[in-house]
Design a protein around this motif. Structure first.
Motif, mmCIF file in Angstrom:
data_model
loop_
_atom_site.group_PDB
_atom_site.id
_atom_site.type_symbol
_atom_site.label_atom_id
_atom_site.label_comp_id
_atom_site.label_asym_id
_atom_site.label_seq_id
_atom_site.Cartn_x
_atom_site.Cartn_y
_atom_site.Cartn_z
ATOM 1 N N ALA A 154 28.078 0.520 8.544
ATOM 2 C CA ALA A 154 27.003 1.452 8.186
ATOM 3 C C ALA A 154 26.964 1.676 6.682
ATOM 4 N N ALA A 155 28.147 1.791 6.073
ATOM 5 C CA ALA A 155 28.200 2.029 4.629
ATOM 6 C C ALA A 155 27.617 0.839 3.880
ATOM 7 N N SER A 201 25.413 -1.321 4.960
ATOM 8 C CA SER A 201 23.968 -1.398 5.157
ATOM 9 C C SER A 201 23.238 -0.371 4.309
ATOM 10 N N ILE A 202 23.793 0.818 4.230
ATOM 11 C CA ILE A 202 23.068 1.857 3.487
ATOM 12 C C ILE A 202 23.086 1.573 1.986
ATOM 13 N N CYS A 203 24.176 1.003 1.501
ATOM 14 C CA CYS A 203 24.214 0.581 0.089
ATOM 15 C C CYS A 203 23.099 -0.413 -0.176
ATOM 16 N N THR A 215 32.634 5.443 4.502
ATOM 17 C CA THR A 215 31.566 5.723 5.469
ATOM 18 C C THR A 215 30.231 5.897 4.755
ATOM 19 N N GLU A 216 29.207 6.049 5.600
ATOM 20 C CA GLU A 216 27.856 6.292 5.105
ATOM 21 C C GLU A 216 27.831 7.530 4.206
ATOM 22 N N GLU A 217 28.557 8.550 4.633
ATOM 23 C CA GLU A 217 28.581 9.800 3.885
ATOM 24 C C GLU A 217 29.147 9.590 2.474
ATOM 25 N N ARG A 246 26.407 8.268 0.335
ATOM 26 C CA ARG A 246 25.469 9.338 -0.051
ATOM 27 C C ARG A 246 26.047 10.161 -1.207
#
Length: 412
Positions: free
Chosen positions: A239-240, A242-244, A278-280, A283
């Motif tokens: 997830a991390a 992908s969000i990057c 993580t995704e957080e 962010r």
DNA sequence: TGTCCACTGGAACGTACGGCTT
DNA sequence: AAGCCGTACGTTCCAGTGGACA
């Protein structure tokens, strides 16, 4: 100097804490990886264009376009390093010199840099540009090589100072007897054509290469490749990653930004002693990067520019016009007992703040009531309060209440 | 349709400074 | 030491301008 026991904790947790990174250098901008995913076509094209130098022939000049973080610099360095090594193998005397025009700052320094790479030492200042150019030419001619000049971010120099130095460069071969020069220009700005003399442009872009932005999928692959080298195994969550990629793709497919995000996210996670990224964390990294960018920009402004920005701050309930800002700026200078700049100069400073993204300035016409710029803050007021409030010279002006003697400030 | 405002932004020029060559 | 040089930062001058208003 602070309490040593606090630092003991910090350092100890750094040394003994969870290790997420294997090698964080891999995520830096200037790291040149062995593979450049999704740039195979550009590598081949550039390779084909520069290949003639292996047979002692001058190669065509090339112009490379593309936005920041699309791999232009990496591809150019990759191909030319390879070329230089091959040239040694074949016994061709090829050398290349990479100059980042924006970092270098002026045509004088660009020529000084080029001169140094052909073994001429040039003083930091004191000579005319013409003199430096002549020395470069002489040094180059006597070294009997094929010289490839890479001018990165050449748009920065051309927009600031015109294209006279590019004109000199494009004609240099006419005056060389024993050496030859090819130029690779790299530009972030696709409209560079408009700033260039047509003769210079046509000579420079014998070949053109365009780098399209990466999409989210491509960025994801790039990050994945790098993360294998930079992080311990299994540390980076899907997830991390992908969000990057998604965040950077949303911002014109900038791979540098994606790598920054990933690196800072790793640092954030490490500091929190997390076992994985993580995704957080991504962010948080995004906020962290933006915060740093703004704070650094604010700190590095000159005193006058800080006062201009502070004037916008005091008017920023809505957007303000140049005239209104000048009135407040006038008051602030009076409070500090400082000399004030002209309104013309203030206009230029506002444009600079606009370019930095600290304010937004738009030229508007108010019909009978004239033509001016509407200016509003682009950053949070708390940033300004934090950074300027701690300034010993004018920090108290953060709480200053403008007199607004002309009465128009603040209205929309 | 012409006027006129409140500027914009280009161009030329001035000043101060650090540093080179002769 | 004198005479240049580039650079940074600033001023002065002025033609140009979009659009509300008379």
């Amino acid at each position: 100097m602070g309490n040593p026991s606090i630092l003991d904790d910090v350092f100890e947790s750094f040394v003994n804490g969870v290790r997420l990174f294997k090698d964080r250098e891999v995520l830096r901008h200037d790291y040149l990886p062995e593979k450049l995913p999704h740039r195979e076509d550009q590598i081949r094209l550039l390779g084909e264009t520069v290949a003639p130098v292996l047979r002692d022939a001058r190669c065509s000049n090339i112009f490379i376009y593309g936005k920041t973080g699309t791999g232009k610099t990496a591809v150019a360095k990759y191909v030319l390093s390879y070329l230089e090594a091959k040239a040694k193998e074949y016994g061709a005397s090829v050398r290349f010199c990479y100059v980042n025009c924006r970092m270098t700052g002026s045509e004088y320094r660009v020529f000084a840099n080029l001169s140094q790479s052909v073994g001429m030492s040039i003083p930091f200042t004191g000579l005319s540009v013409g003199e430096v150019f002549d020395r470069f030419r002489a040094g180059l001619d006597s070294s009997r090589i094929i010289f490839i000049i890479v001018l990165d971010e050449v748009d920065a120099l051309i927009k600031d100072r015109g294209d006279s130095f590019m004109y000199e460069l494009t004609r240099i071969n006419e005056t060389l007897n024993r050496s030859k020069v090819s130029i690779i220009g790299i530009s972030n700005d696709l409209r560079l054509k408009e700033f260039l003399d047509p003769r210079v442009f046509s000579s420079l872009s014998e070949e053109e290469l365009v780098f399209r932005p990466y999409d989210a999928g491509e960025l994801r692959n790039i990050l994945f490749e790098r993360s294998k080298l930079s992080f311990q195994e299994g540390v980076l969550s899907e997830a991390a990653l992908s969000i990057c990629a998604a965040l950077a793709a949303a911002e014109h497919g900038d791979a540098r930004r994606a790598l920054d995000l990933l690196r800072v996210a790793g640092e954030v996670a490490e500091r929190q002693s997390a076992k994985s990224i993580t995704e957080e964390h991504v962010r948080q990294a995004e906020k962290h990067i933006e915060h740093n960018r703004v704070v650094e920009a604010l700190k590095n402004l000159t005193l006058q520019t800080k006062l201009v920005l502070l004037s916008v701050y005091h008017l920023s309930k809505s957007s303000a016009t140049t005239g209104e800002i000048y009135d407040i700026y006038n008051e602030l200078c009076g409070e500090l007992g400082m000399g004030l700049l002209t309104q013309r100069r203030l206009g230029t400073l506002i444009n600079e703040l606009d370019a930095m993204g600290l304010v937004n300035a738009k030229v508007v016409s108010m019909g009978r009531y004239g033509r001016t710029k509407k200016i509003r803050l682009e950053i949070s007021r708390s940033h300004i309060k934090d950074v300027f409030g701690s300034d010993t010279r004018f920090g108290r002006l953060i709480d200053y209440t403008p007199k607004l003697s002309k009465g128009s400030a603040g209205k929309c």
